[in-house]
Design a protein around this motif. Sequence first.
Motif, PDB file in Angstrom:
ATOM      1  N   SER A  51     -13.343  12.963 -92.715  1.00 15.87           N
ATOM      2  CA  SER A  51     -12.875  13.274 -94.062  1.00 15.87           C
ATOM      3  C   SER A  51     -11.849  14.407 -94.079  1.00 15.87           C
ATOM      4  O   SER A  51     -10.950  14.424 -94.915  1.00 15.87           O
ATOM      5  N   LEU A  52     -11.984  15.364 -93.158  1.00 11.87           N
ATOM      6  CA  LEU A  52     -11.009  16.455 -93.106  1.00 11.87           C
ATOM      7  C   LEU A  52      -9.602  15.927 -92.843  1.00 11.87           C
ATOM      8  O   LEU A  52      -8.623  16.502 -93.310  1.00 11.87           O
ATOM      9  N   ALA A  53      -9.496  14.838 -92.087  1.00 11.44           N
ATOM     10  CA  ALA A  53      -8.189  14.244 -91.794  1.00 11.44           C
ATOM     11  C   ALA A  53      -7.727  13.340 -92.922  1.00 11.44           C
ATOM     12  O   ALA A  53      -6.558  13.370 -93.317  1.00 11.44           O
ATOM     13  N   LEU A  54      -8.647  12.536 -93.475  1.00 18.65           N
ATOM     14  CA  LEU A  54      -8.270  11.522 -94.461  1.00 18.65           C
ATOM     15  C   LEU A  54      -7.756  12.128 -95.763  1.00 18.65           C
ATOM     16  O   LEU A  54      -6.908  11.538 -96.436  1.00 18.65           O
ATOM     17  N   THR A  55      -8.264  13.291 -96.143  1.00 17.99           N
ATOM     18  CA  THR A  55      -7.766  13.950 -97.357  1.00 17.99           C
ATOM     19  C   THR A  55      -7.234  15.342 -97.044  1.00 17.99           C
ATOM     20  O   THR A  55      -7.114  16.186 -97.931  1.00 17.99           O
ATOM     21  N   GLY A 389      -5.890  12.208-102.645  1.00 22.62           N
ATOM     22  CA  GLY A 389      -6.525  13.248-101.845  1.00 22.62           C
ATOM     23  C   GLY A 389      -6.430  14.622-102.469  1.00 22.62           C
ATOM     24  O   GLY A 389      -6.693  15.627-101.811  1.00 22.62           O
ATOM     25  N   LEU A 390      -6.082  14.681-103.752  1.00 21.68           N
ATOM     26  CA  LEU A 390      -5.923  15.952-104.461  1.00 21.68           C
ATOM     27  C   LEU A 390      -7.137  16.210-105.346  1.00 21.68           C
ATOM     28  O   LEU A 390      -7.709  15.280-105.922  1.00 21.68           O
ATOM     29  N   MET A 438     -24.514   5.429 -99.637  1.00 23.29           N
ATOM     30  CA  MET A 438     -23.200   5.225-100.246  1.00 23.29           C
ATOM     31  C   MET A 438     -22.146   4.917 -99.182  1.00 23.29           C
ATOM     32  O   MET A 438     -22.122   5.535 -98.118  1.00 23.29           O
ATOM     33  N   SER A 439     -21.295   3.969 -99.461  1.00 16.02           N
ATOM     34  CA  SER A 439     -20.211   3.642 -98.545  1.00 16.02           C
ATOM     35  C   SER A 439     -19.315   4.852 -98.319  1.00 16.02           C
ATOM     36  O   SER A 439     -19.040   5.620 -99.257  1.00 16.02           O
ATOM     37  N   ASN A 440     -18.862   5.022 -97.083  1.00 15.04           N
ATOM     38  CA  ASN A 440     -18.015   6.169 -96.765  1.00 15.04           C
ATOM     39  C   ASN A 440     -16.739   6.213 -97.590  1.00 15.04           C
ATOM     40  O   ASN A 440     -16.171   7.285 -97.814  1.00 15.04           O
ATOM     41  N   LYS A 441     -16.264   5.051 -98.044  1.00 14.15           N
ATOM     42  CA  LYS A 441     -15.000   5.043 -98.790  1.00 14.15           C
ATOM     43  C   LYS A 441     -15.136   5.731-100.147  1.00 14.15           C
ATOM     44  O   LYS A 441     -14.135   6.044-100.784  1.00 14.15           O
ATOM     45  N   TYR A 442     -16.375   5.970-100.571  1.00 17.83           N
ATOM     46  CA  TYR A 442     -16.602   6.661-101.836  1.00 17.83           C
ATOM     47  C   TYR A 442     -17.008   8.120-101.633  1.00 17.83           C
ATOM     48  O   TYR A 442     -17.491   8.768-102.558  1.00 17.83           O
ATOM     49  N   LYS A 443     -16.834   8.633-100.402  1.00 14.47           N
ATOM     50  CA  LYS A 443     -17.280   9.997-100.119  1.00 14.47           C
ATOM     51  C   LYS A 443     -16.120  10.820 -99.552  1.00 14.47           C
ATOM     52  O   LYS A 443     -16.021  11.045 -98.358  1.00 14.47           O
ATOM     53  N   GLU A 444     -15.243  11.278-100.437  1.00 19.49           N
ATOM     54  CA  GLU A 444     -14.168  12.222-100.116  1.00 19.49           C
ATOM     55  C   GLU A 444     -13.248  11.728 -98.993  1.00 19.49           C
ATOM     56  O   GLU A 444     -12.838  12.509 -98.122  1.00 19.49           O
ATOM     57  N   THR A 445     -12.936  10.459 -99.038  1.00 26.43           N
ATOM     58  CA  THR A 445     -11.991   9.906 -98.063  1.00 26.43           C
ATOM     59  C   THR A 445     -10.740   9.347 -98.735  1.00 26.43           C
ATOM     60  O   THR A 445      -9.779   9.013 -98.056  1.00 26.43           O
ATOM     61  N   LEU A 450     -11.241   5.294-107.771  1.00 27.02           N
ATOM     62  CA  LEU A 450      -9.987   5.614-108.451  1.00 27.02           C
ATOM     63  C   LEU A 450      -8.862   5.890-107.472  1.00 27.02           C
ATOM     64  O   LEU A 450      -7.689   5.645-107.767  1.00 27.02           O
ATOM     65  N   ALA A 451      -9.216   6.397-106.303  1.00 26.95           N
ATOM     66  CA  ALA A 451      -8.193   6.776-105.324  1.00 26.95           C
ATOM     67  C   ALA A 451      -7.333   5.601-104.895  1.00 26.95           C
ATOM     68  O   ALA A 451      -6.174   5.783-104.507  1.00 26.95           O
ATOM     69  N   VAL A 452      -7.873   4.367-104.952  1.00 29.44           N
ATOM     70  CA  VAL A 452      -7.080   3.206-104.543  1.00 29.44           C
ATOM     71  C   VAL A 452      -6.660   2.349-105.733  1.00 29.44           C
ATOM     72  O   VAL A 452      -5.826   1.467-105.599  1.00 29.44           O
ATOM     73  N   ASN A 453      -7.242   2.610-106.898  1.00 31.43           N
ATOM     74  CA  ASN A 453      -6.900   1.809-108.065  1.00 31.43           C
ATOM     75  C   ASN A 453      -5.938   2.507-109.021  1.00 31.43           C
ATOM     76  O   ASN A 453      -5.527   1.918-110.025  1.00 31.43           O
TER      77      ASN A 453
END
Length: 457
Positions: A51-55, A389-390, A438-445, A450-453
């Motif tokens: 997550s540190l890299a993804l956001t 990522g903001l 919870m799927s990782n895609k919903y945990k600060e990645t 909303l991050a993809v929509n």
Amino acid sequence: MLSVLDLFRVGIGPSSSHTVGPMRIGRRFLAQLSGEERGRIAEVYVQLQGSLALTGEGHGTLTATALGLMGQDPETYDPQAGEAGLARIEEEGVLCLFGERDIPFTTKRHIDLAGDVIPPLHPNGMRLRALDEDGAPVAEGQFYSTGGGFIASEAQLQKPAEDDIVPTRTVVPLPFSSGAELLSICREEGLSIAEVVLGNEDAYRPRVETEEKFDLIAKVMFDCIDRGLSTRGELPGGLHVKRRAPDLHDKVLATPMANEPERLFDILNVYAMAVNEENAAGGKVVTAPTNGAAGIIPAVLRRYCPEGEASDRARRTFLVTAGGIGLLYKQRASISGAEMGCQGEVGVACSMAAAGLAAVWGGTPQQCACAAEIGMEHNLGLTCDPVGGLVQIPCIERNAIGAVKAVNAARLALHSDGPGKVSLDQVIETMRQTGLDMSNKYKETSQGGLAVNVIEC
């Protein structure tokens, strides 16, 4: 037992786990070396993992890492020196290592955004390597930013053997590790939650020093609100989000005699948004218990324990009670958005604020625990899906909604006359299990929700 003051850290935005934590890790990595070892370092390489890299870019992780390597600490951060050091990296390609001497450093070469590396112990991983002039290793370490500004080495997070349990450094008189234990102590000793927590804090420092620290925390929170209410403009990051708190505040002030019930929402909204707009801009905030959820506790505290009207004791009672509840979440689950989603940030802050307000309103320990339970129960499953990522959309408004929820939870709890059907421990465990499922895609990645929509523009 942790000190409750560990939950309320003064730092900089926009993220406690992605900004404050990496800065502390960078500094700790170098601080644990001797002067002779630091003197042999020719280059430092950092790998941001998970997550540190993804956001990382949106959360300011790259600049925070560089600042930590310069020796900067979040609580004593000098913006002028920090900005000057970052400018030297951009213009000259050098970094002043631990504030002692220059070494070659460019962000693209020396910081690797390894979003494909998912560390096994925690989603927020960070590996650092220091090399000498011949390329031989001087030091290497794997660290984790575990939420709320807390950090840990790989050794600290690995499960110790049964005969190798690390003892606590400070023995407190009234230790508790669950809500049930905390309420039992309150009943047996005839104490409030705040009195139990303060009794434990006495093992760390004199009571007067503890009170001064809580007074300082309240002041930093209120100063942050004031800055947010007076600063206009656009938040950094490319989403072109306009600061709204000042204009909303002006509208509230323009109708001082208004008596509609919804006015309470306006006041809580504007205070919470002021803090989180400051956080999004990289301003000075208090992790409460995280930066992403930093607006909820200050908003409720400012509304119901304002300076000049409420006593210092009331503000301390609020913060100490809230902190005691926060310790339970830190001990029994997590306050990291990368582990739990936003239920572990905004949900926990809402729960803490609800308990603190119930205490100020004269609630019993059972009612305070009930308020905390209600505050979390209706945040279960809340995802962490920051657009771009903001820490802006939906984070700023989410704090405003969380503040309103906290007040409602406290009111509902004070109308209760006994333990609820769901205990605080049960809701904390439910949050933990929900976060793990919870799927990782919903945990600060920023890979879901909303991050993809929402299209970045």
